[in-house]
Scaffold this active site. Structure first.
Site, PDB file in Angstrom:
ATOM      1  N   TYR A 192      21.990  36.740  25.629  1.00 59.51           N
ATOM      2  CA  TYR A 192      21.915  35.279  25.516  1.00 59.51           C
ATOM      3  C   TYR A 192      23.236  34.638  25.091  1.00 59.51           C
ATOM      4  O   TYR A 192      23.346  33.408  25.080  1.00 59.51           O
ATOM      5  CB  TYR A 192      20.767  34.863  24.594  1.00 59.51           C
ATOM      6  CG  TYR A 192      19.395  34.855  25.260  1.00 59.51           C
ATOM      7  CD1 TYR A 192      19.218  35.328  26.563  1.00 59.51           C
ATOM      8  CD2 TYR A 192      18.268  34.367  24.599  1.00 59.51           C
ATOM      9  CE1 TYR A 192      17.974  35.319  27.181  1.00 59.51           C
ATOM     10  CE2 TYR A 192      17.008  34.348  25.208  1.00 59.51           C
ATOM     11  CZ  TYR A 192      16.869  34.825  26.502  1.00 59.51           C
ATOM     12  OH  TYR A 192      15.629  34.802  27.117  1.00 59.51           O
ATOM     13  N   ILE A 199      16.688  49.310  15.539  1.00 61.66           N
ATOM     14  CA  ILE A 199      15.544  48.614  14.904  1.00 61.66           C
ATOM     15  C   ILE A 199      14.224  49.327  15.176  1.00 61.66           C
ATOM     16  O   ILE A 199      13.306  49.260  14.356  1.00 61.66           O
ATOM     17  CB  ILE A 199      15.488  47.129  15.342  1.00 61.66           C
ATOM     18  CG1 ILE A 199      14.660  46.316  14.339  1.00 61.66           C
ATOM     19  CG2 ILE A 199      14.988  46.967  16.763  1.00 61.66           C
ATOM     20  CD1 ILE A 199      14.834  44.825  14.457  1.00 61.66           C
ATOM     21  N   ASP A 237      14.758  44.150  23.339  1.00 63.90           N
ATOM     22  CA  ASP A 237      13.406  43.960  23.878  1.00 63.90           C
ATOM     23  C   ASP A 237      12.958  45.222  24.635  1.00 63.90           C
ATOM     24  O   ASP A 237      11.862  45.764  24.396  1.00 63.90           O
ATOM     25  CB  ASP A 237      13.450  42.745  24.822  1.00 63.90           C
ATOM     26  CG  ASP A 237      12.088  42.197  25.177  1.00 63.90           C
ATOM     27  OD1 ASP A 237      11.084  42.722  24.675  1.00 63.90           O
ATOM     28  OD2 ASP A 237      12.033  41.231  25.956  1.00 63.90           O
ATOM     29  N   SER A 290      19.817  36.540  19.877  1.00 62.87           N
ATOM     30  CA  SER A 290      20.612  35.716  20.829  1.00 62.87           C
ATOM     31  C   SER A 290      22.046  36.164  21.058  1.00 62.87           C
ATOM     32  O   SER A 290      22.731  35.582  21.898  1.00 62.87           O
ATOM     33  CB  SER A 290      20.651  34.226  20.411  1.00 62.87           C
ATOM     34  OG  SER A 290      19.455  33.566  20.751  1.00 62.87           O
TER      35      SER A 290
HETATM   36  P1  ADP Z   1      19.324  38.301  23.273  1.00 61.21           P
HETATM   37  O1  ADP Z   1      18.798  38.155  24.669  1.00 61.21           O
HETATM   38  O2  ADP Z   1      18.501  37.540  22.238  1.00 61.21           O
HETATM   39  O3  ADP Z   1      20.780  38.028  23.180  1.00 61.21           O
HETATM   40  P2  ADP Z   1      19.754  41.223  23.244  1.00 61.21           P
HETATM   41  O4  ADP Z   1      18.719  42.286  23.144  1.00 61.21           O
HETATM   42  O5  ADP Z   1      20.526  41.136  24.517  1.00 61.21           O
HETATM   43  O6  ADP Z   1      19.003  39.834  22.888  1.00 61.21           O
HETATM   44  O7  ADP Z   1      20.794  41.394  22.065  1.00 61.21           O
HETATM   45  C1  ADP Z   1      20.523  41.052  20.732  1.00 61.21           C
HETATM   46  C2  ADP Z   1      21.195  42.057  19.816  1.00 61.21           C
HETATM   47  O8  ADP Z   1      20.376  43.220  19.727  1.00 61.21           O
HETATM   48  C3  ADP Z   1      22.568  42.541  20.272  1.00 61.21           C
HETATM   49  O9  ADP Z   1      23.439  42.588  19.145  1.00 61.21           O
HETATM   50  C4  ADP Z   1      22.271  43.962  20.772  1.00 61.21           C
HETATM   51  O10 ADP Z   1      23.404  44.811  20.648  1.00 61.21           O
HETATM   52  C5  ADP Z   1      21.207  44.361  19.788  1.00 61.21           C
HETATM   53  N1  ADP Z   1      20.398  45.549  20.096  1.00 61.21           N
HETATM   54  C6  ADP Z   1      20.142  46.143  21.295  1.00 61.21           C
HETATM   55  N2  ADP Z   1      19.354  47.215  21.126  1.00 61.21           N
HETATM   56  C7  ADP Z   1      19.084  47.306  19.789  1.00 61.21           C
HETATM   57  C8  ADP Z   1      18.324  48.206  18.964  1.00 61.21           C
HETATM   58  N3  ADP Z   1      17.652  49.247  19.488  1.00 61.21           N
HETATM   59  N4  ADP Z   1      18.287  47.980  17.612  1.00 61.21           N
HETATM   60  C9  ADP Z   1      18.941  46.930  17.070  1.00 61.21           C
HETATM   61  N5  ADP Z   1      19.665  46.057  17.781  1.00 61.21           N
HETATM   62  C10 ADP Z   1      19.737  46.237  19.132  1.00 61.21           C
END
Ligand code: ADP
Length: 173
Positions: free
Chosen positions: A123, A13, A36, A119
């Site tokens: 999460y 992203i 994040d 999430s």
């Molecule tokens: P949450 O705490 O809301 O669950 P996470 O960051 O742990 O958030 O995960 C949410 C989603 O984002 C997961 O599917 C994870 O694989 C994905 N994710 C992690 N890094 C990236 C990135 N750079 N671009 C897009 N999605 C990502």
């Protein structure tokens, strides 16, 4: 046509050339792991400095900052629900994240938005349940506005990608 303005891709992203990317943040808005952490790394330290002024964010709500070193001009920070078995209002809170993020986007003249799979990482929300909720809420929002031109769901990994693709296809049927 249903599904016409939602695009599902596999990717990172932080690389998206859109007006706003959405961050799956935690309530403190002070950075963390997963998407994040990736967003804060790519945006540079200015993002954390601005986040410190926001006073955190409640679950299901959204706040906006600038994008700093990201290709995206804005970052919309939303806090997804932690999965607690599904009986604690998680579905409605997850839907609120998408709705409130898009509402905030329209207030800032944002036309293109990229979401991660909110999430479903740390999460623990099951992606097969989260994907149809996300897609339905985005579609519902897009049906009532012409302000947002395109919403991209950016999935990390094939399992997440297939869950969102299936959800878009099922809604289009
Ligand atoms: P949450 O705490 O809301 O669950 P996470 O960051 O742990 O958030 O995960 C949410 C989603 O984002 C997961 O599917 C994870 O694989 C994905 N994710 C992690 N890094 C990236 C990135 N750079 N671009 C897009 N999605 C990502």
């Amino acid at each position: 046509m249903v599904g016409s303005s939602i695009e599902v891709i596999e990717g990172d992203i932080t690389r998206q050339r859109v007006d706003a990317i959405v961050n799956a943040a935690n309530p403190a808005l002070l950075g963390g792991g997963g998407v994040d952490g990736a967003i804060h790394r790519a945006a540079g330290p200015g993002l954390l400095t601005e986040c410190r002024t926001l006073g955190g964010c409640a679950t299901g709500e959204a706040k906006i900052t600038k994008g700093y070193d990201l290709p995206a001009r804005w970052v919309i920070h939303t806090v997804g629900p932690i999965w607690r078995g599904g009986g604690q209002g998680e579905d409605a809170l997850l839907a609120s994240c998408y709705r409130n993020s898009l509402t905030l986007a329209t207030r800032h003249g944002i036309r293109t938005v990229a979401f991660p799979s909110i999430s479903t990482g740390a999460y623990g929300f099951p992606v097969a349940r989260a994907a149809p909720i996300a897609v339905r809420e985005i579609e519902r929002f897009l049906a009532h506005t012409t302000a947002i031109h395109r919403v991209t769901i950016v999935c990390r990994g094939p399992d997440t990608y297939h869950a969102y693709r299936d959800a878009v296809e099922e809604l289009a049927e």
